[in-house]
Design an enzyme around this catalytic site. Structure first.
Site, PDB file in Angstrom:
ATOM      1  N   LYS A 171      77.549 -54.937  27.698  1.00 49.22           N
ATOM      2  CA  LYS A 171      78.401 -54.152  27.815  1.00 49.22           C
ATOM      3  C   LYS A 171      78.068 -52.997  28.902  1.00 49.22           C
ATOM      4  O   LYS A 171      78.673 -52.572  29.715  1.00 49.22           O
ATOM      5  CB  LYS A 171      78.533 -53.256  26.705  1.00 49.22           C
ATOM      6  N   LYS A 239      76.375 -41.517  29.858  1.00 51.60           N
ATOM      7  CA  LYS A 239      75.793 -42.044  28.465  1.00 51.60           C
ATOM      8  C   LYS A 239      75.641 -43.400  28.380  1.00 51.60           C
ATOM      9  O   LYS A 239      74.087 -43.950  28.527  1.00 51.60           O
ATOM     10  CB  LYS A 239      76.727 -42.225  27.082  1.00 51.60           C
TER      11      LYS A 239
HETATM   12  P1  NAD Z   1      85.355 -40.713  20.161  1.00 56.02           P
HETATM   13  O1  NAD Z   1      84.340 -39.758  20.170  1.00 56.02           O
HETATM   14  O2  NAD Z   1      86.215 -40.182  20.527  1.00 56.02           O
HETATM   15  O3  NAD Z   1      85.102 -40.657  18.321  1.00 56.02           O
HETATM   16  C1  NAD Z   1      83.584 -41.021  17.744  1.00 56.02           C
HETATM   17  C2  NAD Z   1      83.859 -41.125  16.620  1.00 56.02           C
HETATM   18  O4  NAD Z   1      82.799 -40.640  15.624  1.00 56.02           O
HETATM   19  C3  NAD Z   1      84.543 -39.230  15.935  1.00 56.02           C
HETATM   20  O5  NAD Z   1      85.656 -39.651  15.713  1.00 56.02           O
HETATM   21  C4  NAD Z   1      83.265 -38.486  15.821  1.00 56.02           C
HETATM   22  O6  NAD Z   1      84.505 -37.273  14.077  1.00 56.02           O
HETATM   23  C5  NAD Z   1      82.536 -39.972  14.932  1.00 56.02           C
HETATM   24  N1  NAD Z   1      80.773 -39.221  14.249  1.00 56.02           N
HETATM   25  C6  NAD Z   1      80.540 -38.803  15.664  1.00 56.02           C
HETATM   26  N2  NAD Z   1      78.968 -39.398  14.723  1.00 56.02           N
HETATM   27  C7  NAD Z   1      79.484 -39.247  13.353  1.00 56.02           C
HETATM   28  C8  NAD Z   1      78.725 -39.645  11.865  1.00 56.02           C
HETATM   29  N3  NAD Z   1      77.686 -39.543  11.757  1.00 56.02           N
HETATM   30  N4  NAD Z   1      78.840 -39.914  11.115  1.00 56.02           N
HETATM   31  C9  NAD Z   1      80.852 -40.267  10.906  1.00 56.02           C
HETATM   32  N5  NAD Z   1      81.567 -40.636  12.253  1.00 56.02           N
HETATM   33  C10 NAD Z   1      80.907 -39.306  13.516  1.00 56.02           C
HETATM   34  O7  NAD Z   1      84.527 -42.021  21.221  1.00 56.02           O
HETATM   35  P2  NAD Z   1      85.571 -43.626  21.361  1.00 56.02           P
HETATM   36  O8  NAD Z   1      85.869 -42.886  22.724  1.00 56.02           O
HETATM   37  O9  NAD Z   1      85.943 -44.327  20.036  1.00 56.02           O
HETATM   38  O10 NAD Z   1      83.886 -43.995  21.817  1.00 56.02           O
HETATM   39  C11 NAD Z   1      83.509 -45.308  20.424  1.00 56.02           C
HETATM   40  C12 NAD Z   1      82.514 -45.695  20.928  1.00 56.02           C
HETATM   41  O11 NAD Z   1      83.686 -46.602  21.765  1.00 56.02           O
HETATM   42  C13 NAD Z   1      81.481 -45.344  22.599  1.00 56.02           C
HETATM   43  O12 NAD Z   1      80.341 -45.623  21.963  1.00 56.02           O
HETATM   44  C14 NAD Z   1      82.616 -45.616  23.622  1.00 56.02           C
HETATM   45  O13 NAD Z   1      81.208 -45.657  24.804  1.00 56.02           O
HETATM   46  C15 NAD Z   1      82.338 -46.883  23.325  1.00 56.02           C
HETATM   47  N6  NAD Z   1      84.210 -46.852  24.325  1.00 56.02           N
HETATM   48  C16 NAD Z   1      85.122 -46.637  24.411  1.00 56.02           C
HETATM   49  C17 NAD Z   1      85.977 -46.848  24.830  1.00 56.02           C
HETATM   50  C18 NAD Z   1      87.051 -45.737  25.275  1.00 56.02           C
HETATM   51  O14 NAD Z   1      87.962 -45.727  26.468  1.00 56.02           O
HETATM   52  N7  NAD Z   1      86.969 -44.605  24.972  1.00 56.02           N
HETATM   53  C19 NAD Z   1      86.457 -47.930  25.520  1.00 56.02           C
HETATM   54  C20 NAD Z   1      85.447 -48.997  25.146  1.00 56.02           C
HETATM   55  C21 NAD Z   1      84.309 -48.538  24.671  1.00 56.02           C
END
Ligand code: NAD
Length: 295
Positions: A171, A239
């Protein structure tokens, strides 16, 4: 394995969890933001009261959280996954985190008889909704075999690349390529626009040639509309690049281009644009050149 727990219902986790519900799995969900749990419960999921509760009620636990500290907290912290999981439970962390953190968390999980895979994804929200993510998996082959049908409900490509941590190494490679492509697109399109050529025409003229790419096709139409709504936020890409730089430096690998793009993203953050889509990186070049790339 039919009982799945899902922790982290954000931009990515919500549609991924919905696809598991659609596929008929019994799903228990948790997020620290209660409103996000409500939405999934309305769609048919069971409400978990904590990560521990989710783990106690599941055979497979999936986490989709922002970064290493959040996964540590949800898995190893008080009321975390390891407090509730029975031996034999499988933990699949689909967040993008530091490969070293994956290894540390997996070692602690192993002490409790919980096998772990790191399985980060690429494709963003549209592919999470469509169930067509690219999923890159690290961890034991036999654990992978037990959950690959579940992963296939969220992704159209599910590839085991090696042992634990290697999903996140893959990744990081992905995120370096994406960041550098967006920067290249931005630099070129700002130049073309300032030279007086219609950027829409430049895009159409080059997208079928060697410079064409999935990035150009995904990000250029949005840039032409000035649409920088996320998608994938600049702060999340910061990040990922921080994890890439740390990992590279620990291994003695210089990554000069990644560090330049990191600084561009830091400048955008200072400018209040951290929550923009990473395609909004073009705004850095637009400000320098005093031109806007719009159709
Ligand atoms: P986001 O911030 O929208 O969602 C993260 C969720 O985790 C939130 O709802 C938050 O409330 C919850 N959370 C945080 N700490 C927590 C805990 N201790 N216990 C329970 N829930 C908790 O982020 P996202 O965009 O969904 O991304 C998630 C992961 O996927 C990241 O690592 C990101 O880099 C990766 N990612 C994102 C994308 C994208 O396009 N958004 C694409 C590929 C990968």
């Amino acid at each position: 394995m039919k009982k799945i727990g899902f922790i982290g219902l954000g931009i990515m986790g919500k549609p991924m969890a919905l696809n598991l519900l659609k596929a008929g799995y019994e799903l228990t969900v948790y997020d620290i933001a209660p409103g996000r749990v409500d939405e999934l419960v309305k769609a048919g999921a069971r409400r978990g009261s904590s990560s521990k509760d989710v783990a106690a009620r599941s055979e497979v636990v999936i986490t989709m959280l922002p970064n290493s500290p959040h996964v540590r907290e949800a898995v190893l912290g008080p009321n975390g996954v390891l407090d509730g999981a029975k031996p034999g439970t499988i933990l699949v962390d689909m967040s993008s985190i530091a490969p070293l953190a994956s290894k540390e968390i997996a070692a602690k999980a192993q002490e409790k008889g919980v096998a772990m895979l790191d399985a980060p994804v690429s494709g963003g929200e549209p592919k999470a909704v469509a169930g067509t993510l690219a999923i890159m998996v690290g961890g034991p082959q036999e654990t992978f075999e037990q959950v690959k049908d579940i992963l296939a409900k969220m992704g159209s490509s599910v590839t085991r690349v090696g042992e634990i941590g290697s999903g996140n190494v893959t990744k990081l490679a992905n995120q370096i390529i994406v960041a550098l492509n967006i920067a290249g697109m931005s630099e070129a399109m700002v130049l073309a626009t300032k030279a007086g050529v219609d950027p829409e025409k430049v895009f159409q003229a080059i997208r079928g040639g060697l410079a064409g790419s999935a990035i150009l096709d995904a990000k250029m139409p949005l840039a032409l509309k000035g649409n920088f709504k996320p998608g994938f936020r600049i702060e999340l890409h910061i990040k990922d690049l921080a994890n890439a730089l740390d990992t590279a430096h620990e291994l003695g690998v210089p990554v000069p281009l990644s560090s330049v793009v990191m600084e561009i993203m830091q400048a955008l953050k200072t400018d209040g644009k951290a929550a923009n889509d990473h395609g909004g990186l073009i705004q850095f070049y637009e400000q320098l050149a005093k031109v806007e790339v719009r159709a």
